[in-house]
Each structure stands twice: as structure tokens, then as C-alpha cells.
Scaffold this motif. Structure first.
Motif, PDB file in Angstrom:
ATOM      1  N   VAL A   1       0.849  -1.186   0.000  1.00 48.79           N
ATOM      2  CA  VAL A   1       0.000   0.000   0.000  1.00 48.79           C
ATOM      3  C   VAL A   1       0.889   1.242   0.000  1.00 48.79           C
ATOM      4  CG1 VAL A   1      -1.850   1.242   1.174  1.00 48.79           C
ATOM      5  CG2 VAL A   1      -1.757  -1.272   1.281  1.00 48.79           C
ATOM      6  N   ILE A   2       0.710   2.087  -1.000  1.00 48.30           N
ATOM      7  CA  ILE A   2       1.490   3.315  -1.142  1.00 48.30           C
ATOM      8  C   ILE A   2       0.729   4.457  -0.472  1.00 48.30           C
ATOM      9  CG2 ILE A   2       2.575   4.917  -2.744  1.00 48.30           C
ATOM     10  CD1 ILE A   2       3.785   2.107  -2.773  1.00 48.30           C
ATOM     11  N   LEU A   3       1.385   5.150   0.426  1.00 46.56           N
ATOM     12  CA  LEU A   3       0.758   6.245   1.155  1.00 46.56           C
ATOM     13  C   LEU A   3       1.623   7.500   1.073  1.00 46.56           C
ATOM     14  CD1 LEU A   3      -0.156   4.022   4.182  1.00 46.56           C
ATOM     15  CD2 LEU A   3      -1.854   5.121   2.718  1.00 46.56           C
ATOM     16  N   PHE A   4       0.987   8.649   1.288  1.00 50.37           N
ATOM     17  CA  PHE A   4       1.661   9.945   1.233  1.00 50.37           C
ATOM     18  C   PHE A   4       1.489  10.660   2.574  1.00 50.37           C
ATOM     19  CE2 PHE A   4       0.442   8.691  -3.010  1.00 50.37           C
ATOM     20  CZ  PHE A   4       1.579   8.946  -3.763  1.00 50.37           C
ATOM     21  N   SER A   5       2.341  11.648   2.808  1.00 49.13           N
ATOM     22  CA  SER A   5       2.340  12.343   4.100  1.00 49.13           C
ATOM     23  C   SER A   5       0.978  12.941   4.419  1.00 49.13           C
ATOM     24  CB  SER A   5       3.406  13.447   4.095  1.00 49.13           C
ATOM     25  OG  SER A   5       4.691  12.910   3.850  1.00 49.13           O
ATOM     26  N   GLU A   6       0.240  13.346   3.401  1.00 46.83           N
ATOM     27  CA  GLU A   6      -1.064  13.980   3.618  1.00 46.83           C
ATOM     28  C   GLU A   6      -2.130  13.000   4.102  1.00 46.83           C
ATOM     29  OE1 GLU A   6       0.375  15.512  -0.488  1.00 46.83           O
ATOM     30  OE2 GLU A   6       0.839  13.861   0.889  1.00 46.83           O
ATOM     31  N   GLN A   7      -1.826  11.711   4.122  1.00 50.51           N
ATOM     32  CA  GLN A   7      -2.850  10.708   4.386  1.00 50.51           C
ATOM     33  C   GLN A   7      -2.800  10.121   5.795  1.00 50.51           C
ATOM     34  OE1 GLN A   7      -1.884   8.256   0.806  1.00 50.51           O
ATOM     35  NE2 GLN A   7      -4.008   8.651   0.200  1.00 50.51           N
ATOM     36  N   ASP A   8      -2.135  10.810   6.724  1.00 47.20           N
ATOM     37  CA  ASP A   8      -2.060  10.312   8.104  1.00 47.20           C
ATOM     38  C   ASP A   8      -3.443  10.066   8.697  1.00 47.20           C
ATOM     39  OD1 ASP A   8       0.633  10.179   8.223  1.00 47.20           O
ATOM     40  OD2 ASP A   8       0.938  11.994   9.402  1.00 47.20           O
ATOM     41  N   GLU A   9      -4.343  11.002   8.501  1.00 50.55           N
ATOM     42  CA  GLU A   9      -5.678  10.906   9.104  1.00 50.55           C
ATOM     43  C   GLU A   9      -6.458   9.730   8.520  1.00 50.55           C
ATOM     44  OE1 GLU A   9      -9.813  13.531   9.452  1.00 50.55           O
ATOM     45  OE2 GLU A   9      -7.928  14.502   8.853  1.00 50.55           O
ATOM     46  N   ILE A  10      -6.397   9.588   7.200  1.00 53.19           N
ATOM     47  CA  ILE A  10      -7.166   8.502   6.577  1.00 53.19           C
ATOM     48  C   ILE A  10      -6.557   7.145   6.920  1.00 53.19           C
ATOM     49  CG2 ILE A  10      -5.971   8.365   4.334  1.00 53.19           C
ATOM     50  CD1 ILE A  10      -9.773   8.366   4.922  1.00 53.19           C
ATOM     51  N   LEU A  11      -5.231   7.107   7.109  1.00 53.56           N
ATOM     52  CA  LEU A  11      -4.595   5.845   7.494  1.00 53.56           C
ATOM     53  C   LEU A  11      -5.087   5.388   8.857  1.00 53.56           C
ATOM     54  CD1 LEU A  11      -2.578   3.564   7.187  1.00 53.56           C
ATOM     55  CD2 LEU A  11      -0.785   5.103   7.989  1.00 53.56           C
ATOM     56  N   THR A  12      -5.246   6.312   9.776  1.00 51.06           N
ATOM     57  CA  THR A  12      -5.753   5.958  11.099  1.00 51.06           C
ATOM     58  C   THR A  12      -7.137   5.331  11.001  1.00 51.06           C
ATOM     59  OG1 THR A  12      -4.477   7.744  12.106  1.00 51.06           O
ATOM     60  CG2 THR A  12      -6.315   6.859  13.380  1.00 51.06           C
ATOM     61  N   LYS A  13      -7.980   5.882  10.130  1.00 53.46           N
ATOM     62  CA  LYS A  13      -9.331   5.333   9.952  1.00 53.46           C
ATOM     63  C   LYS A  13      -9.297   3.945   9.314  1.00 53.46           C
ATOM     64  CE  LYS A  13     -11.639   9.817   9.448  1.00 53.46           C
ATOM     65  NZ  LYS A  13     -12.453  10.690   8.548  1.00 53.46           N
ATOM     66  N   LEU A  14      -8.347   3.730   8.420  1.00 54.33           N
ATOM     67  CA  LEU A  14      -8.292   2.480   7.658  1.00 54.33           C
ATOM     68  C   LEU A  14      -7.486   1.378   8.348  1.00 54.33           C
ATOM     69  CD1 LEU A  14      -7.670   3.805   4.023  1.00 54.33           C
ATOM     70  CD2 LEU A  14      -9.781   2.816   4.932  1.00 54.33           C
ATOM     71  N   ASN A  15      -6.827   1.714   9.433  1.00 50.75           N
ATOM     72  CA  ASN A  15      -5.857   0.786  10.015  1.00 50.75           C
ATOM     73  C   ASN A  15      -6.421  -0.604  10.281  1.00 50.75           C
ATOM     74  OD1 ASN A  15      -3.262   0.124  11.228  1.00 50.75           O
ATOM     75  ND2 ASN A  15      -4.333   0.198  13.191  1.00 50.75           N
ATOM     76  N   SER A  16      -7.651  -0.688  10.747  1.00 48.42           N
ATOM     77  CA  SER A  16      -8.213  -1.990  11.128  1.00 48.42           C
ATOM     78  C   SER A  16      -8.607  -2.847   9.932  1.00 48.42           C
ATOM     79  CB  SER A  16      -9.435  -1.791  12.038  1.00 48.42           C
ATOM     80  OG  SER A  16     -10.472  -1.119  11.336  1.00 48.42           O
ATOM     81  N   VAL A  17      -8.715  -2.253   8.748  1.00 50.75           N
ATOM     82  CA  VAL A  17      -9.158  -3.023   7.580  1.00 50.75           C
ATOM     83  C   VAL A  17      -8.119  -3.090   6.470  1.00 50.75           C
ATOM     84  CG1 VAL A  17     -11.595  -2.532   8.006  1.00 50.75           C
ATOM     85  CG2 VAL A  17     -10.276  -1.006   6.514  1.00 50.75           C
ATOM     86  N   LEU A  18      -7.082  -2.288   6.570  1.00 52.14           N
ATOM     87  CA  LEU A  18      -6.102  -2.181   5.485  1.00 52.14           C
ATOM     88  C   LEU A  18      -5.021  -3.246   5.667  1.00 52.14           C
ATOM     89  CD1 LEU A  18      -5.558  -0.336   3.014  1.00 52.14           C
ATOM     90  CD2 LEU A  18      -3.975   0.945   4.471  1.00 52.14           C
ATOM     91  N   GLN A  19      -5.070  -4.288   4.833  1.00 52.17           N
ATOM     92  CA  GLN A  19      -4.058  -5.326   4.869  1.00 52.17           C
ATOM     93  C   GLN A  19      -2.879  -4.947   3.966  1.00 52.17           C
ATOM     94  OE1 GLN A  19      -5.410  -9.565   5.025  1.00 52.17           O
ATOM     95  NE2 GLN A  19      -7.296  -8.713   4.196  1.00 52.17           N
ATOM     96  N   GLY A  20      -1.778  -5.643   4.151  1.00 53.65           N
ATOM     97  CA  GLY A  20      -0.624  -5.434   3.305  1.00 53.65           C
ATOM     98  C   GLY A  20       0.436  -4.572   3.969  1.00 53.65           C
ATOM     99  N   GLN A  21       1.639  -4.573   3.376  1.00 52.02           N
ATOM    100  CA  GLN A  21       2.711  -3.706   3.845  1.00 52.02           C
ATOM    101  C   GLN A  21       2.418  -2.265   3.425  1.00 52.02           C
ATOM    102  OE1 GLN A  21       6.756  -5.940   3.874  1.00 52.02           O
ATOM    103  NE2 GLN A  21       5.879  -6.282   1.849  1.00 52.02           N
ATOM    104  N   ARG A  22       2.941  -1.322   4.189  1.00 53.30           N
ATOM    105  CA  ARG A  22       2.646   0.081   3.942  1.00 53.30           C
ATOM    106  C   ARG A  22       3.941   0.852   3.735  1.00 53.30           C
ATOM    107  NH1 ARG A  22      -1.541   0.405   9.092  1.00 53.30           N
ATOM    108  NH2 ARG A  22      -2.987  -1.208   8.328  1.00 53.30           N
ATOM    109  N   LEU A  23       4.016   1.531   2.600  1.00 61.62           N
ATOM    110  CA  LEU A  23       5.191   2.315   2.239  1.00 61.62           C
ATOM    111  C   LEU A  23       4.797   3.783   2.136  1.00 61.62           C
ATOM    112  CD1 LEU A  23       8.090   2.783   1.209  1.00 61.62           C
ATOM    113  CD2 LEU A  23       7.283   2.101  -1.075  1.00 61.62           C
ATOM    114  N   LEU A  24       5.406   4.614   2.974  1.00 57.05           N
ATOM    115  CA  LEU A  24       5.152   6.052   2.947  1.00 57.05           C
ATOM    116  C   LEU A  24       6.159   6.730   2.032  1.00 57.05           C
ATOM    117  CD1 LEU A  24       3.745   8.612   4.113  1.00 57.05           C
ATOM    118  CD2 LEU A  24       5.553   8.636   5.862  1.00 57.05           C
ATOM    119  N   LEU A  25       5.656   7.498   1.063  1.00 56.49           N
ATOM    120  CA  LEU A  25       6.506   8.281   0.174  1.00 56.49           C
ATOM    121  C   LEU A  25       6.474   9.731   0.650  1.00 56.49           C
ATOM    122  CD1 LEU A  25       5.311   6.887  -3.297  1.00 56.49           C
ATOM    123  CD2 LEU A  25       7.055   5.968  -1.748  1.00 56.49           C
ATOM    124  N   SER A  26       7.641  10.245   1.014  1.00 55.90           N
ATOM    125  CA  SER A  26       7.702  11.614   1.525  1.00 55.90           C
ATOM    126  C   SER A  26       8.830  12.367   0.833  1.00 55.90           C
ATOM    127  CB  SER A  26       7.949  11.612   3.042  1.00 55.90           C
ATOM    128  OG  SER A  26       8.161  12.930   3.509  1.00 55.90           O
TER     129      SER A  26
END
Length: 328
Positions: free
Chosen positions: A69-94
């Protein structure tokens, strides 16, 4: 040109059957530009998808544990909401240096802007066709496995059983399992359960029956290392009956799942089943020794196996009157 850490991570994600997943919510406005290299460079060889948070939270769509899962710095809030359902490794691009580690993130690529990202994928494209297979755990695929069907093998068959009080172990199964474990075998249950796929057995009832079986085995000092079940049944209207057709024996899917997790030496493994589909599936998965356990349907199942053998001369099996005749 050797691949760098992040290029290797993307490559291994694909090799393990995963996809590259972008979350649309709160993503940069140029998200399509970040996704574009997968299409322009790899022409579909690297699967990638874009997902909305509401689809993931509602369960309408899912990610898998193989995904990246590719994530960006702006997505901290949405990641918190998705944490319980989001499977897979998470890579933050900053694009900036990240000094504080977010516990919800597995990997951080500091200093990664769109140009850096594109150049990395270009390097991966150059090395793509020369990539070698992923090395497995040291010493893996050395331990054989005793594969067992459930009904009339581990427990006496009660058709579509929903009542845990009716669960009764097959005589001698505990001795076979103890012998297998003593000799370094895994023990795995691979069972077709069309009652789930047909909607005849609620999941809570299946769980109770399953756990009663495990409890009875525990009383005998036995255990099962991995349990897999297939609910698929062709043309059934309930969703569970339409899912995972490749798991249902005589397909090999359940054996492949066990192998992927336990790293099994299939050639030295043993299958004990009471139906032709049990043995045909095990043969297709590369299991070395196949036993048809004697039952009321022995004549029919043996006939089906002999017919299969005519088209597959290397297929060999033995009939076991009881578990004492199963060689481990």
C-alpha cells in the motif's frame, strides 16, 4: 544495474502475488502521475489499483496481506481510519526527511518526489526480466506433511454436522498423528465443506464442530498444525458457495495454501482420505504417498481412482483398512 531497496520491495510484492495499492482519499492531486509508470513501463505486468476509503471501510472491496500500500504524508488521518481493515505492507513516500516513525507505517522512503519515484521504476523496468526467484527460509521445504481429510478420517462422518455433541474421533487417528509428529511431519487438515457453501451450516455452528474436534484431539495429546476448508460448491446461490473454486478437491488449492505457509516437502508427504477427490487433489499437488481409507463407499471410490490411473499412469495409491496400514 543493481536494484535499490524500494525497487526490490515492489518487485517482491509482485512475485508474492500482491498488487500495488494507492488510496485515493487525501492523496496528492497528481496521483495519476504516480500511477502512470506502472502502465507505461510495465504494460500490466505489475498489477496496481486505486481504492477509496469508503469501499475499504464498508468491506465492499479489500486489500490482501501480499499487497504493498502506497501512502503519502497527507494521508495520516485517513490511514488511522483504515488501520483496522487495510491489509498489506505500507510504504510512505515523503519528499522531506521523516524523523518520527509512525507505528502504522512499515517503510518510509524519505526524499521521494515524483521524479525520484519515476526514476526508480525506470531502473526496476531495466532489471525486471533478470530478476531471480525469491529465496525462501533457510531449511524450508524439508519437513513432510501428513494431509488428512476430515469426515470419516479424523472424525466419524455426520453429514453436514452442526451439532458438536455428535463429533467423535475415528479410532486410531490419534496414534497416526502422534507417529507423524514424532517423525518430524506437519499435520494438516484439508476438507471440502459444501455445507458452508450451500448455506446449510452457519459459520458459528461450523466453528463449534471444528473446535470440538480439536478439543477431543487435545485430550489424546494430538494437534493439527494447519486447517483449511473449502466451501465452494458449483452453482450454489450463496456467496460463499461461489468463492475460491480452486480450493475444492480435486483441485489442489488447499494443498497449495498449506505448502505456502508450512513449507512442505510434498514428495515425502502422505495423504489419507476416503474419497477419490482427496487422492487426486493430493497427487496433483505432488504428494508422494496416497492412501484410500476403507469406508462404506470404498468400492466406488476405488473404481474412480482406477479410471483416473488409466489416464495418469504415474498415479499410485494403496487401500488402508485402518490407520495401522498407513506408513509414515
Amino acid at each position: 544495474m543493481p536494484m535499490m531497496q524500494w525497487e526490490t520491495l515492489i518487485l517482491e510484492t509482485v512475485q508474492l502475488g500482491g498488487s500495488i495499492v494507492f488510496v485515493e482519499d487525501k492523496a496528492p492531486k497528481d496521483l495519476s502521475a504516480w500511477m502512470m509508470p506502472f502502465q507505461s513501463l510495465f504494460l500490466g505486468e505489475i498489477p496496481f489499483v486505486k481504492r477509496r476509503a469508503q469501499d475499504l471501510l464498508s468491506g465492499r472491496l479489500q486489500t490482501s496481506f501480499q499487497d504493498l500500500v502506497i501512502l503519502f504524508s497527507e494521508q495520516d488521518e485517513i490511514l488511522t481510519k483504515l488501520n483496522s481493515v487495510l491489509q498489506g505492507q505500507r510504504l510512505l513516500l515523503s519528499p522531506d526527511a521523516v524523523t518520527e516513525k509512525n507505528p502504522l507505517i512499515d517503510f518510509i522512503w524519505s526524499g521521494c518526489d515524483l521524479k525520484t519515484w519515476t526514476e526508480a521504476l525506470q531502473r526496476l523496468h531495466v532489471s525486471w526480466s533478470q530478476a531471480s526467484a525469491i529465496e525462501d527460509y533457510q531449511g524450508s521445504h524439508q519437513g513432510p506433511c501428513l494431509f488428512l481429510d476430515r469426515d470419516d478420517v479424523v472424525v466419524k462422518n455426520v453429514p453436514y454436522n452442526r451439532d458438536p455433541s455428535l463429533v467423535e474421533l475415528m479410532p486410531g487417528i490419534d496414534g497416526l498423528m502422534k507417529k507423524a509428529h514424532a517423525q518430524g511431519f506437519w499435520v494438516a487438515l484439508v476438507t471440502n465443506q459444501s455445507g458452508l457453501g450451500r448455506g446449510w451450516i452457519p459459520w458459528t455452528d461450523y466453528q463449534k464442530v471444528h473446535q470440538k474436534m480439536l478439543s477431543l484431539l487435545a485430550e489424546k495429546g494430538c494437534w493439527i498444525d494447519e486447517c483449511v476448508w473449502a466451501g465452494f460448491y458449483e452453482k450454489e446461490p450463496v456467496p460463499q458457495g461461489r468463492q475460491y473454486a480452486g480450493l475444492r478437491k480435486p483441485r489442489t488449492g488447499m494443498f497449495q495454501l498449506v505448502n505456502a505457509k508450512l513449507k512442505v516437502n510434498m514428495a515425502k508427504s502422505v495423504m489419507v482420505g476416503d474419497s477419490a477427490s482427496d487422492l487426486i487433489a493430493a497427487f496433483g499437488a505432488g504428494v508422494g504417498r496416497l492412501y484410500l481409507l476403507s469406508s462404506e463407499k470404498l468400492e466406488k471410490e476405488q473404481k474412480d481412482l482406477l479410471q483416473f490411473q488409466l489416464k495418469n499412469p504415474s498415479f499410485q495409491f494403496a487401500v488402508a483398512k485402518d490407520f495401522s496400514q498407513v506408513q509414515i
